[in-house]
Write a protein that holds these residues in place. Structure first.
Motif, mmCIF file in Angstrom:
data_model
loop_
_atom_site.group_PDB
_atom_site.id
_atom_site.type_symbol
_atom_site.label_atom_id
_atom_site.label_comp_id
_atom_site.label_asym_id
_atom_site.label_seq_id
_atom_site.Cartn_x
_atom_site.Cartn_y
_atom_site.Cartn_z
ATOM 1 N N CYS A 225 0.802 -1.232 0.000
ATOM 2 C CA CYS A 225 0.000 0.000 0.000
ATOM 3 C C CYS A 225 0.835 1.282 0.000
ATOM 4 O O CYS A 225 0.291 2.366 -0.235
ATOM 5 C CB CYS A 225 -1.032 -0.014 1.122
ATOM 6 N N HIS A 228 0.252 3.143 -3.019
ATOM 7 C CA HIS A 228 -1.067 3.760 -3.235
ATOM 8 C C HIS A 228 -1.179 5.057 -2.426
ATOM 9 O O HIS A 228 -1.924 5.110 -1.430
ATOM 10 C CB HIS A 228 -2.181 2.816 -2.779
ATOM 11 N N LEU A 231 -4.860 6.315 -1.964
ATOM 12 C CA LEU A 231 -5.696 5.452 -1.129
ATOM 13 C C LEU A 231 -5.275 5.518 0.331
ATOM 14 O O LEU A 231 -6.113 5.492 1.238
ATOM 15 C CB LEU A 231 -5.609 4.007 -1.643
ATOM 16 N N THR A 381 -9.531 8.488 -6.351
ATOM 17 C CA THR A 381 -8.687 7.602 -5.537
ATOM 18 C C THR A 381 -8.602 6.202 -6.139
ATOM 19 O O THR A 381 -7.513 5.645 -6.304
ATOM 20 C CB THR A 381 -9.231 7.518 -4.097
ATOM 21 N N TRP A 382 -9.742 5.642 -6.504
ATOM 22 C CA TRP A 382 -9.697 4.254 -6.992
ATOM 23 C C TRP A 382 -9.258 4.141 -8.434
ATOM 24 O O TRP A 382 -8.715 3.116 -8.848
ATOM 25 C CB TRP A 382 -11.023 3.534 -6.721
ATOM 26 N N THR A 385 -5.634 4.129 -7.855
ATOM 27 C CA THR A 385 -5.260 2.862 -7.207
ATOM 28 C C THR A 385 -5.309 1.711 -8.210
ATOM 29 O O THR A 385 -4.422 0.844 -8.227
ATOM 30 C CB THR A 385 -6.199 2.603 -6.013
ATOM 31 N N GLN A 388 -2.305 1.794 -10.429
ATOM 32 C CA GLN A 388 -1.118 1.335 -9.681
ATOM 33 C C GLN A 388 -1.155 -0.186 -9.517
ATOM 34 O O GLN A 388 -0.137 -0.874 -9.693
ATOM 35 C CB GLN A 388 -1.071 2.040 -8.317
ATOM 36 N N ASP A 389 -2.340 -0.724 -9.191
ATOM 37 C CA ASP A 389 -2.461 -2.177 -9.035
ATOM 38 C C ASP A 389 -2.209 -2.903 -10.357
ATOM 39 O O ASP A 389 -1.603 -3.981 -10.386
ATOM 40 C CB ASP A 389 -3.848 -2.549 -8.494
#
Ligand code: FES
Ligand SMILES: [Fe+2]
Length: 433
Positions: A225, A228, A231, A381-382, A385, A388-389
């Motif tokens: 994390c 992130h 996040l 945010t998502w 995220t 990035q994921d």
């Protein structure tokens, strides 16, 4: 609700072309799996194992397909593709959901080709065979055909369940029965957010160049994390850690999390909302985890300050500061239910090295964009995220393709990754044996 399937699912067909020796080799790989370690490379790269996964996992279990907010009116549909399967999920005239295989009964063409839309009768684009919303063949004109029995050629059905507004599908002839037990557990957590009174604010379809299991593994830990930053403003990066494992640089965050947790518990008790962690990720066929956990800052939403991102409360909730009610379901989904919005995530395998991740943001159906919420802020945010994921997953896929790759150990904070892999290995061993 349950529908009747016309015919047993395609058990055996996907692996049917493989020799006994090949199936034995695959089974041996499952048998050899070292506990606490990531999988051998072929599990992430091999076409035969991918076919076996589609048969033993996606062909036999309950798969999260979408929510009622995506098909709010009669005639609204989404199509859902994973591996070799394509399904039509359609809101019928009785207010229920029909799940039909999107495979024309003439010569197999896809009947609906868009990912969502509204339809009356469904007309195949090839020779115009026409199906009603129940999948019955109602029109198939062809010169000189006199004794053709249309009644034998309805679209095939799959099983479906709608729980707390979430739509699940199963291709199995006899889907796992413990889903109903699990649904009874998670419904009281999710029900108060009332998906049926939400609308889709945004949907993102992201193709990740990685095996579906890498997508799921990545979702099941927060060890990464630090990658992130957006996040980590609201989701405590201590998630998955314990008093014993929390590193010193996160000691302050850990304390803040404890305080936020006791505040959240007080609120939940006041409003009669369940919050305890219930976790049965690899101890039942329908593995799951559900909890209500605090968010940092204002504790309301996934913004930089933790402040609400939509001004309209969902359902009959009476407070924005309810953290996140989060659920993990095997094999392909995860969810965050907040006071102001809901996010659903589903992973749909495309090929051994490719997965579609569909993320859907839901807000109250009377929330007005630009007035009650700003779409960029809501999704920021998502969206960040997820990108990035995607990078993390793709790095691992490339690594798994290297001759230098060998399984590495999961850390304590990755216990949910281990649980996911345990679940997968158990289910597949049972299927292949
Ligand atoms: S394949 Fe659909 S009508 Fe011919
Ligand atoms: Fe992540």
């Amino acid at each position: 609700m349950t529908s009747t399937v016309n015919k047993p699912a395609t058990r055996g067909r996907l692996t049917g072309s493989m020799s006994e020796e090949r199936l034995d080799e695959i089974l041996a790989l499952f048998e050899q799996r070292r506990l606490g370690y990531s999988l051998d490379a072929p599990f992430y790269t091999d076409r035969d194992i991918f076919a076996a996964d589609m048969e033993g996992i996606f062909g036999k279990h309950w798969v999260f397909a979408g929510s009622l907010a995506e098909v709010p009116e009669p005639g609204d549909y989404i199509t859902v593709d994973f591996g070799p399967y394509s399904l039509i999920v359609l809101h019928n005239d009785e207010g229920g959901v029909n799940v039909l295989h999107n495979v024309c009964r003439h010569r197999g063409a896809r009947v609906l080709t868009e990912s969502s839309g509204t339809t009356g009768n469904m007309v195949c684009g090839y020779h115009s065979w026409t199906y009603d919303q129940e999948g019955n063949l109602v029109h198939a004109s062809a010169p000189g055909e006199v004794d053709f029995n249309k009644g034998c050629f309805a679209l095939k059905r799959a099983h479906s369940r709608v729980v707390a507004g979430l739509i699940f599908v199963s291709m199995a002839a006899e889907p796992p029965e413990d889903f109903d037990e699990v649904a009874k557990i998670f419904e009281p957590y999710l029900g108060p957010h009332e998906i049926s009174k939400t609308k889709v604010a945004y949907q993102q379809q992201l193709i990740e160049e990685g095996n579906w299991k890498l997508v799921m593994e990545n979702n099941r830990e927060c060890y990464h994390c630090d990658g992130h930053p957006e996040l980590a403003c609201s989701l405590f990066p201590t998630w998955g850690l314990t008093e014993e494992t929390v590193p010193t640089h996160l000691a302050d965050v850990w304390q803040r999390n404890l305080t936020a947790e006791s505040d959240l518990r007080w609120r939940c008790e006041r409003y009669g909302l369940p919050y305890e962690v219930i976790e049965e990720l690899d101890t039942r066929v329908q593995g799951f985890r559900i909890s209500r956990e605090p968010l940092d800052g204002d504790g309301e939403s996934f913004s930089a300050s933790g402040r609400r991102l939509s001004k309209k409360l969902l359902g009959d909730l009476r407070d924005f500061r309810l953290g996140r009610c989060s659920m993990h379901l095997q094999p392909n989904s995860w969810f965050h239910f907040l006071g102001d919005h809901i996010i659903t995530f589903s992973a749909f395998p495309v090929s051994p090295g490719q997965t579609l991740v569909r993320t859907t943001w839901l807000v109250a159906d009377d929330a007005v964009e630009g007035v009650d919420y700003d779409l960029d802020e809501l999704t920021h945010t998502w969206k960040q995220t997820n990108i990035q994921d995607k990078d993390f997953v793709e790095l691992c896929q490339r690594g798994a393709s290297s001759p230098a790759y060998e399984p590495g150990p999961y850390m304590k904070s990755e216990y949910q990754v281990e649980a996911f892999i345990n679940w997968y290995v158990q289910r597949m061993k049972e299927h292949l044996a």
